[in-house]
Design a protein around this motif. Structure first.
Motif, mmCIF file in Angstrom:
data_model
loop_
_atom_site.group_PDB
_atom_site.id
_atom_site.type_symbol
_atom_site.label_atom_id
_atom_site.label_comp_id
_atom_site.label_asym_id
_atom_site.label_seq_id
_atom_site.Cartn_x
_atom_site.Cartn_y
_atom_site.Cartn_z
ATOM 1 N N GLY A 105 -9.481 -14.007 -5.956
ATOM 2 C CA GLY A 105 -8.777 -14.505 -4.769
ATOM 3 C C GLY A 105 -7.603 -15.398 -5.108
ATOM 4 O O GLY A 105 -6.532 -15.303 -4.499
ATOM 5 N N GLU A 106 -7.782 -16.261 -6.108
ATOM 6 C CA GLU A 106 -6.700 -17.180 -6.488
ATOM 7 C C GLU A 106 -5.500 -16.395 -7.002
ATOM 8 O O GLU A 106 -4.352 -16.706 -6.668
ATOM 9 C CB GLU A 106 -7.189 -18.168 -7.566
ATOM 10 N N GLY A 107 -5.779 -15.378 -7.817
ATOM 11 C CA GLY A 107 -4.695 -14.543 -8.353
ATOM 12 C C GLY A 107 -3.948 -13.822 -7.248
ATOM 13 O O GLY A 107 -2.713 -13.707 -7.286
ATOM 14 N N ILE A 108 -4.699 -13.341 -6.257
ATOM 15 C CA ILE A 108 -4.059 -12.642 -5.130
ATOM 16 C C ILE A 108 -3.201 -13.608 -4.328
ATOM 17 O O ILE A 108 -2.048 -13.314 -3.998
ATOM 18 C CB ILE A 108 -5.125 -11.969 -4.244
ATOM 19 N N LEU A 109 -3.733 -14.782 -4.028
ATOM 20 C CA LEU A 109 -2.970 -15.760 -3.240
ATOM 21 C C LEU A 109 -1.692 -16.193 -3.957
ATOM 22 O O LEU A 109 -0.684 -16.496 -3.312
ATOM 23 C CB LEU A 109 -3.843 -16.985 -2.935
ATOM 24 N N ALA A 110 -1.723 -16.210 -5.294
ATOM 25 C CA ALA A 110 -0.542 -16.627 -6.074
ATOM 26 C C ALA A 110 0.553 -15.556 -6.070
ATOM 27 O O ALA A 110 1.681 -15.808 -6.474
ATOM 28 C CB ALA A 110 -0.956 -16.931 -7.507
ATOM 29 N N GLU A 111 0.217 -14.360 -5.581
ATOM 30 C CA GLU A 111 1.142 -13.215 -5.638
ATOM 31 C C GLU A 111 2.323 -13.351 -4.676
ATOM 32 O O GLU A 111 3.396 -12.809 -4.910
ATOM 33 C CB GLU A 111 0.358 -11.937 -5.317
ATOM 34 N N SER A 112 2.117 -14.050 -3.549
ATOM 35 C CA SER A 112 3.184 -14.145 -2.538
ATOM 36 C C SER A 112 2.988 -15.389 -1.678
ATOM 37 O O SER A 112 1.860 -15.808 -1.443
ATOM 38 C CB SER A 112 3.161 -12.906 -1.636
ATOM 39 N N ASP A 113 4.098 -15.953 -1.234
ATOM 40 C CA ASP A 113 4.001 -17.060 -0.264
ATOM 41 C C ASP A 113 4.743 -16.695 1.023
ATOM 42 O O ASP A 113 5.108 -17.546 1.825
ATOM 43 C CB ASP A 113 4.531 -18.377 -0.853
ATOM 44 N N ALA A 114 4.931 -15.395 1.225
ATOM 45 C CA ALA A 114 5.641 -14.931 2.423
ATOM 46 C C ALA A 114 4.809 -15.200 3.678
ATOM 47 O O ALA A 114 3.576 -15.282 3.623
ATOM 48 C CB ALA A 114 5.942 -13.442 2.315
ATOM 49 N N GLU A 115 5.476 -15.343 4.809
ATOM 50 C CA GLU A 115 4.805 -15.543 6.095
ATOM 51 C C GLU A 115 4.171 -14.241 6.561
ATOM 52 O O GLU A 115 4.754 -13.165 6.396
ATOM 53 C CB GLU A 115 5.831 -15.998 7.153
ATOM 54 N N TRP A 116 2.993 -14.337 7.162
ATOM 55 C CA TRP A 116 2.337 -13.146 7.720
ATOM 56 C C TRP A 116 3.096 -12.669 8.951
ATOM 57 O O TRP A 116 3.458 -13.468 9.823
ATOM 58 C CB TRP A 116 0.898 -13.478 8.098
ATOM 59 N N ALA A 117 3.370 -11.366 9.023
ATOM 60 C CA ALA A 117 4.086 -10.819 10.178
ATOM 61 C C ALA A 117 3.436 -9.512 10.625
ATOM 62 O O ALA A 117 4.110 -8.568 11.015
ATOM 63 C CB ALA A 117 5.547 -10.597 9.818
ATOM 64 N N GLY A 118 2.107 -9.453 10.530
ATOM 65 C CA GLY A 118 1.405 -8.235 10.912
ATOM 66 C C GLY A 118 1.335 -7.251 9.757
ATOM 67 O O GLY A 118 1.719 -7.553 8.628
ATOM 68 N N LEU A 119 0.821 -6.057 10.041
ATOM 69 C CA LEU A 119 0.685 -5.043 9.001
ATOM 70 C C LEU A 119 2.058 -4.499 8.600
ATOM 71 O O LEU A 119 2.875 -4.196 9.466
ATOM 72 C CB LEU A 119 -0.188 -3.889 9.499
ATOM 73 N N PRO A 120 2.309 -4.352 7.298
ATOM 74 C CA PRO A 120 3.592 -3.778 6.869
ATOM 75 C C PRO A 120 3.742 -2.339 7.377
ATOM 76 O O PRO A 120 2.749 -1.635 7.581
ATOM 77 C CB PRO A 120 3.498 -3.791 5.335
ATOM 78 N N ALA A 121 4.975 -1.894 7.535
ATOM 79 C CA ALA A 121 5.245 -0.545 8.056
ATOM 80 C C ALA A 121 4.656 0.545 7.169
ATOM 81 O O ALA A 121 4.313 1.624 7.640
ATOM 82 C CB ALA A 121 6.752 -0.343 8.219
ATOM 83 N N GLY A 122 4.517 0.277 5.865
ATOM 84 C CA GLY A 122 3.989 1.283 4.940
ATOM 85 C C GLY A 122 2.471 1.371 4.893
ATOM 86 O O GLY A 122 1.918 2.099 4.070
#
Length: 281
Positions: free
Chosen positions: A149-166
């Motif tokens: 979980g820590e490794g995943i959280l360190a991957e991005s600090d972008a704001e959540w904006a719903g599910l990505p289009a892809g």
């Protein structure tokens, strides 16, 4: 990873489930999971990630009853995010909302598990790169290990904006009543290949994916199908690359005595446990 969910493969396109309260369920799927509403009528809502492709449809039958225990049907549907950074953003969002979740590293993927307010299971995951998958004698190595979980959280600090289009419907995992009969239906009938085993479970795919469909008898051998008006799975679609491939599968289904009903723009079949499948193009 997109290539496993496009031609020439056969893959899960859309899942349709019953819920007890449509408005409440739509709010959950928008605010917690991040779907957009494509269209909504009195008792039905079609949800999408890219604004055009239906991935999940929610229905509220007039006489709906709660999810029945010890039945065949949905274990979970699995939403595949484009990459690990997207999973990072989603995990942080979940932690911020305080919504309960489970997590696992499956070697081929990293996954989060959630249950909707009605008890329908949801997996949200990302696939590891293909060169990290290990195959032995036609079977892919999968396990259930602790998630980093820590490794995943360190991957991005972008704001959540719903599910990505892809985002796509990555796979579906089903409770069945008899594993050998279900395996026969999915392999000899639908033409899927078994790519992994787990205690009382099998994982199947086309095109060398780790699984488009999983089946298990964890609700007990001989588990009955849930009533049609109960919370849970109504049907899911399998998307075929062309008419030729679909006709081939229809012939195979007839050969094993599986039910087939022709509708306006799809064929309806069901596995031996009663899980309904729409064969679409």
């Amino acid at each position: 990873m997109e290539r496993f969910h496009q031609k020439p493969n056969i893959f899960v396109g859309e899942v349709n489930i019953n819920v007890k309260n449509l408005d409440y369920a739509v709010t959950f799927y928008q605010n917690i999971i991040g779907f957009q509403v494509l269209e909504k009528t009195g008792n039905k809502a079609v949800l999408t990630a890219n604004g055009k492709t239906p991935l999940l449809t929610l229905e509220q039958p007039a006489d709906v009853i709660p999810k029945a225990g010890r039945t065949s049907g949905l274990y979970h549907f699995a939403i595949l995010l484009p990459n690990r950074a997207d999973l990072s953003v989603f995990l942080r969002h979940l932690l911020q909302t305080g919504y309960p979740l489970g997590a696992a590293d499956h070697y081929v993927s990293e996954a989060l598990y959630i249950t909707d307010p009605d008890g329908n299971g949801i997996e949200v995951y990302r696939d590891r790169p293909l060169n990290e998958w290990k195959w032995n004698n036609g079977l892919v190595e999968m396990a259930t290990e602790e998630l980093d979980g820590e490794g995943i959280l360190a991957e991005s600090d972008a704001e959540w904006a719903g599910l990505p289009a892809g985002t796509v419907m990555g796979h579906i995992h089903l409770h069945v009543s008899n594993l050998p009969k279900a395996e026969e239906f999915y392999t000899q009938g639908l033409g899927f290949k078994i790519v992994s085993y787990y205690p009382q479970a099998a994982f199947l795919s086309t095109g060398g994916y780790h699984h488009h469909i999983a089946i298990n008898t964890w609700q007990g051998v001989g588990a009955l199908a849930a009533p049609r008006n109960s919370v849970g799975l109504n049907w899911y679609t399998l998307v075929f690359p062309d008419n030729g491939e679909r006709d081939k599968v229809l012939k195979q289904l007839r050969q094993i005595g599986a039910p087939i009903v022709e509708e306006a723009d799809y064929y309806l079949t069901s596995d031996p446990a009663g899980n309904q499948i729409r064969l679409v193009l």
